[in-house]
Design a protein around this motif. Structure first.
Motif, PDB file in Angstrom:
ATOM      1  N   TYR A 174      19.031  73.561 -47.031  1.00  0.00           N
ATOM      2  CA  TYR A 174      17.897  72.650 -47.176  1.00  0.00           C
ATOM      3  C   TYR A 174      18.367  71.206 -47.322  1.00  0.00           C
ATOM      4  O   TYR A 174      17.723  70.280 -46.806  1.00  0.00           O
ATOM      5  CB  TYR A 174      17.056  73.029 -48.406  1.00  0.00           C
ATOM      6  CG  TYR A 174      16.464  74.412 -48.384  1.00  0.00           C
ATOM      7  CD1 TYR A 174      16.353  75.145 -47.196  1.00  0.00           C
ATOM      8  CD2 TYR A 174      16.024  75.016 -49.563  1.00  0.00           C
ATOM      9  CE1 TYR A 174      15.814  76.419 -47.188  1.00  0.00           C
ATOM     10  CE2 TYR A 174      15.481  76.292 -49.560  1.00  0.00           C
ATOM     11  CZ  TYR A 174      15.391  76.997 -48.373  1.00  0.00           C
ATOM     12  OH  TYR A 174      14.853  78.255 -48.374  1.00  0.00           O
ATOM     13  N   VAL A 175      19.470  71.020 -48.021  1.00  0.00           N
ATOM     14  CA  VAL A 175      20.013  69.672 -48.193  1.00  0.00           C
ATOM     15  C   VAL A 175      20.434  69.086 -46.845  1.00  0.00           C
ATOM     16  O   VAL A 175      20.144  67.921 -46.534  1.00  0.00           O
ATOM     17  CB  VAL A 175      21.212  69.683 -49.169  1.00  0.00           C
ATOM     18  CG1 VAL A 175      21.940  68.335 -49.143  1.00  0.00           C
ATOM     19  CG2 VAL A 175      20.738  69.986 -50.588  1.00  0.00           C
ATOM     20  N   VAL A 176      21.097  69.904 -46.018  1.00  0.00           N
ATOM     21  CA  VAL A 176      21.511  69.434 -44.691  1.00  0.00           C
ATOM     22  C   VAL A 176      20.284  69.121 -43.842  1.00  0.00           C
ATOM     23  O   VAL A 176      20.232  68.089 -43.155  1.00  0.00           O
ATOM     24  CB  VAL A 176      22.398  70.478 -43.991  1.00  0.00           C
ATOM     25  CG1 VAL A 176      22.746  70.017 -42.575  1.00  0.00           C
ATOM     26  CG2 VAL A 176      23.672  70.726 -44.790  1.00  0.00           C
ATOM     27  N   ALA A 177      19.282  70.006 -43.885  1.00  0.00           N
ATOM     28  CA  ALA A 177      18.053  69.771 -43.130  1.00  0.00           C
ATOM     29  C   ALA A 177      17.364  68.501 -43.614  1.00  0.00           C
ATOM     30  O   ALA A 177      16.864  67.703 -42.803  1.00  0.00           O
ATOM     31  CB  ALA A 177      17.110  70.965 -43.271  1.00  0.00           C
ATOM     32  N   GLY A 178      17.356  68.284 -44.936  1.00  0.00           N
ATOM     33  CA  GLY A 178      16.772  67.070 -45.489  1.00  0.00           C
ATOM     34  C   GLY A 178      17.523  65.830 -45.056  1.00  0.00           C
ATOM     35  O   GLY A 178      16.917  64.796 -44.739  1.00  0.00           O
ATOM     36  N   PHE A 179      18.854  65.917 -45.036  1.00  0.00           N
ATOM     37  CA  PHE A 179      19.666  64.792 -44.573  1.00  0.00           C
ATOM     38  C   PHE A 179      19.326  64.431 -43.135  1.00  0.00           C
ATOM     39  O   PHE A 179      19.173  63.249 -42.794  1.00  0.00           O
ATOM     40  CB  PHE A 179      21.153  65.136 -44.687  1.00  0.00           C
ATOM     41  CG  PHE A 179      22.052  64.185 -43.939  1.00  0.00           C
ATOM     42  CD1 PHE A 179      22.348  62.931 -44.447  1.00  0.00           C
ATOM     43  CD2 PHE A 179      22.596  64.542 -42.702  1.00  0.00           C
ATOM     44  CE1 PHE A 179      23.166  62.044 -43.761  1.00  0.00           C
ATOM     45  CE2 PHE A 179      23.413  63.669 -42.007  1.00  0.00           C
ATOM     46  CZ  PHE A 179      23.694  62.410 -42.530  1.00  0.00           C
ATOM     47  N   LEU A 180      19.207  65.448 -42.282  1.00  0.00           N
ATOM     48  CA  LEU A 180      18.883  65.201 -40.874  1.00  0.00           C
ATOM     49  C   LEU A 180      17.503  64.570 -40.728  1.00  0.00           C
ATOM     50  O   LEU A 180      17.303  63.673 -39.897  1.00  0.00           O
ATOM     51  CB  LEU A 180      18.957  66.501 -40.079  1.00  0.00           C
ATOM     52  CG  LEU A 180      20.363  67.071 -39.869  1.00  0.00           C
ATOM     53  CD1 LEU A 180      20.288  68.443 -39.209  1.00  0.00           C
ATOM     54  CD2 LEU A 180      21.210  66.130 -39.032  1.00  0.00           C
ATOM     55  N   ALA A 181      16.551  65.033 -41.537  1.00  0.00           N
ATOM     56  CA  ALA A 181      15.203  64.463 -41.485  1.00  0.00           C
ATOM     57  C   ALA A 181      15.209  63.002 -41.924  1.00  0.00           C
ATOM     58  O   ALA A 181      14.601  62.139 -41.269  1.00  0.00           O
ATOM     59  CB  ALA A 181      14.260  65.286 -42.373  1.00  0.00           C
ATOM     60  N   VAL A 182      15.905  62.715 -43.016  1.00  0.00           N
ATOM     61  CA  VAL A 182      15.990  61.337 -43.507  1.00  0.00           C
ATOM     62  C   VAL A 182      16.704  60.444 -42.498  1.00  0.00           C
ATOM     63  O   VAL A 182      16.288  59.301 -42.244  1.00  0.00           O
ATOM     64  CB  VAL A 182      16.717  61.293 -44.870  1.00  0.00           C
ATOM     65  CG1 VAL A 182      17.018  59.850 -45.281  1.00  0.00           C
ATOM     66  CG2 VAL A 182      15.873  61.973 -45.939  1.00  0.00           C
ATOM     67  N   LEU A 183      17.769  60.968 -41.892  1.00  0.00           N
ATOM     68  CA  LEU A 183      18.495  60.191 -40.883  1.00  0.00           C
ATOM     69  C   LEU A 183      17.591  59.851 -39.707  1.00  0.00           C
ATOM     70  O   LEU A 183      17.600  58.709 -39.217  1.00  0.00           O
ATOM     71  CB  LEU A 183      19.713  60.984 -40.394  1.00  0.00           C
ATOM     72  CG  LEU A 183      20.515  60.349 -39.242  1.00  0.00           C
ATOM     73  CD1 LEU A 183      21.120  59.010 -39.674  1.00  0.00           C
ATOM     74  CD2 LEU A 183      21.622  61.302 -38.772  1.00  0.00           C
ATOM     75  N   ALA A 184      16.817  60.820 -39.241  1.00  0.00           N
ATOM     76  CA  ALA A 184      15.927  60.584 -38.113  1.00  0.00           C
ATOM     77  C   ALA A 184      14.868  59.544 -38.443  1.00  0.00           C
ATOM     78  O   ALA A 184      14.558  58.665 -37.624  1.00  0.00           O
ATOM     79  CB  ALA A 184      15.266  61.895 -37.684  1.00  0.00           C
ATOM     80  N   ILE A 185      14.308  59.635 -39.643  1.00  0.00           N
ATOM     81  CA  ILE A 185      13.302  58.648 -40.046  1.00  0.00           C
ATOM     82  C   ILE A 185      13.939  57.271 -40.195  1.00  0.00           C
ATOM     83  O   ILE A 185      13.354  56.253 -39.798  1.00  0.00           O
ATOM     84  CB  ILE A 185      12.628  59.098 -41.359  1.00  0.00           C
ATOM     85  CG1 ILE A 185      11.807  60.376 -41.111  1.00  0.00           C
ATOM     86  CG2 ILE A 185      11.732  57.987 -41.922  1.00  0.00           C
ATOM     87  CD1 ILE A 185      11.250  61.004 -42.362  1.00  0.00           C
ATOM     88  N   TRP A 186      15.156  57.224 -40.749  1.00  0.00           N
ATOM     89  CA  TRP A 186      15.872  55.948 -40.865  1.00  0.00           C
ATOM     90  C   TRP A 186      16.136  55.333 -39.493  1.00  0.00           C
ATOM     91  O   TRP A 186      16.011  54.113 -39.318  1.00  0.00           O
ATOM     92  CB  TRP A 186      17.188  56.164 -41.603  1.00  0.00           C
ATOM     93  CG  TRP A 186      17.994  54.907 -41.756  1.00  0.00           C
ATOM     94  CD1 TRP A 186      17.789  53.892 -42.643  1.00  0.00           C
ATOM     95  CD2 TRP A 186      19.130  54.517 -40.966  1.00  0.00           C
ATOM     96  NE1 TRP A 186      18.742  52.893 -42.469  1.00  0.00           N
ATOM     97  CE2 TRP A 186      19.572  53.264 -41.448  1.00  0.00           C
ATOM     98  CE3 TRP A 186      19.821  55.119 -39.916  1.00  0.00           C
ATOM     99  CZ2 TRP A 186      20.665  52.607 -40.896  1.00  0.00           C
ATOM    100  CZ3 TRP A 186      20.913  54.464 -39.366  1.00  0.00           C
ATOM    101  CH2 TRP A 186      21.318  53.213 -39.860  1.00  0.00           C
TER     102      TRP A 186
END
Length: 214
Positions: free
Chosen positions: A179-191
């Motif tokens: 979940y942390v990795v998935a969250g990182f990817l989501a935050v990166l995409a939004i950034w």
């Protein structure tokens, strides 16, 4: 160590810059056109529908292939955490797409690659939901950025949903790591969409047009 290996494997796959290579076949550098991005949206806007479709498919499948490669390599020895290693491979592919070293780390925004990861890690229904939501939002608003952010959120929600319903078959610590990795990817995409978000707030975001065909 196996996590790092998966990231590196994914990064190598991510270096296949479909939009950039397609543009080079047309004797142009897509990074010097439109938004300067090497992803499928800029390919669609600047080179036409065919270029946009080819770029999206190429960038999606390179992430799927990265996951398949990791499953093939580590499936026999790390089967109990294979979904976790798969998302690390996907993360590597997204990083390779967004930050290719041979293009001075100037790539795309990773949405097509994340769409491929969504298909590889969830299931057909969640993938179809993401597709329908994306198409509907873009058709109604003409803003690809809004549809892309929606797909990112569905990706994160889909991974958590599948994890919480036991689909990955992993112990809780590994699930939370996933979940942390998935969250990182989501935050990166939004950034990566921060300029789009600012333009949306200002009412100056570019709308997509399907009038140009090549």
């Amino acid at each position: 160590m196996e996590r790092i290996a998966c990231i590196l494997i994914g990064y190598v796959f991510g270096l296949f810059q479909t939009g950039y290579l397609y543009g080079r076949m047309q004797h142009v550098d897509i990074r010097k056109m439109g938004s300067g991005n090497a992803g499928s949206t800029n390919a669609l806007r600047t080179l036409g529908i065919k270029a946009g479709i080819c770029t999206f498919l190429g960038d999606s499948f390179k992430c799927i292939f990265a996951v398949l490669a990791v499953r093939l390599i580590f499936g026999g020895t790390y089967e109990e955490i294979l979904p976790l290693l798969s998302i690390y491979a996907g993360m590597g592919a997204v990083l390779g797409h967004n930050f290719p070293f041979y293009l001075k780390f100037k790539g795309g925004k990773g949405i097509a690659a994340m769409a491929g990861l969504l298909a590889a890690l969830t299931n057909l229904w969640i993938t179809l939901i993401a597709l329908v939501v994306f198409v509907t939002i873009v058709a109604v608003t003409k803003y690809v950025s809004v549809g892309s952010i929606a797909v990112v959120l569905i990706f994160f929600a889909g991974v958590v949903f599948r994890g919480q319903t036991g689909s990955y078959g992993m112990d809780v610590p590994y699930l939370y790591e996933m979940y942390v990795v998935a969250g990182f990817l989501a935050v990166l995409a939004i950034w990566k969409h921060r300029s789009n978000i600012q333009r949306l707030m200002n009412g100056t975001e570019n709308k997509i047009s399907f009038g140009k065909k090549k």
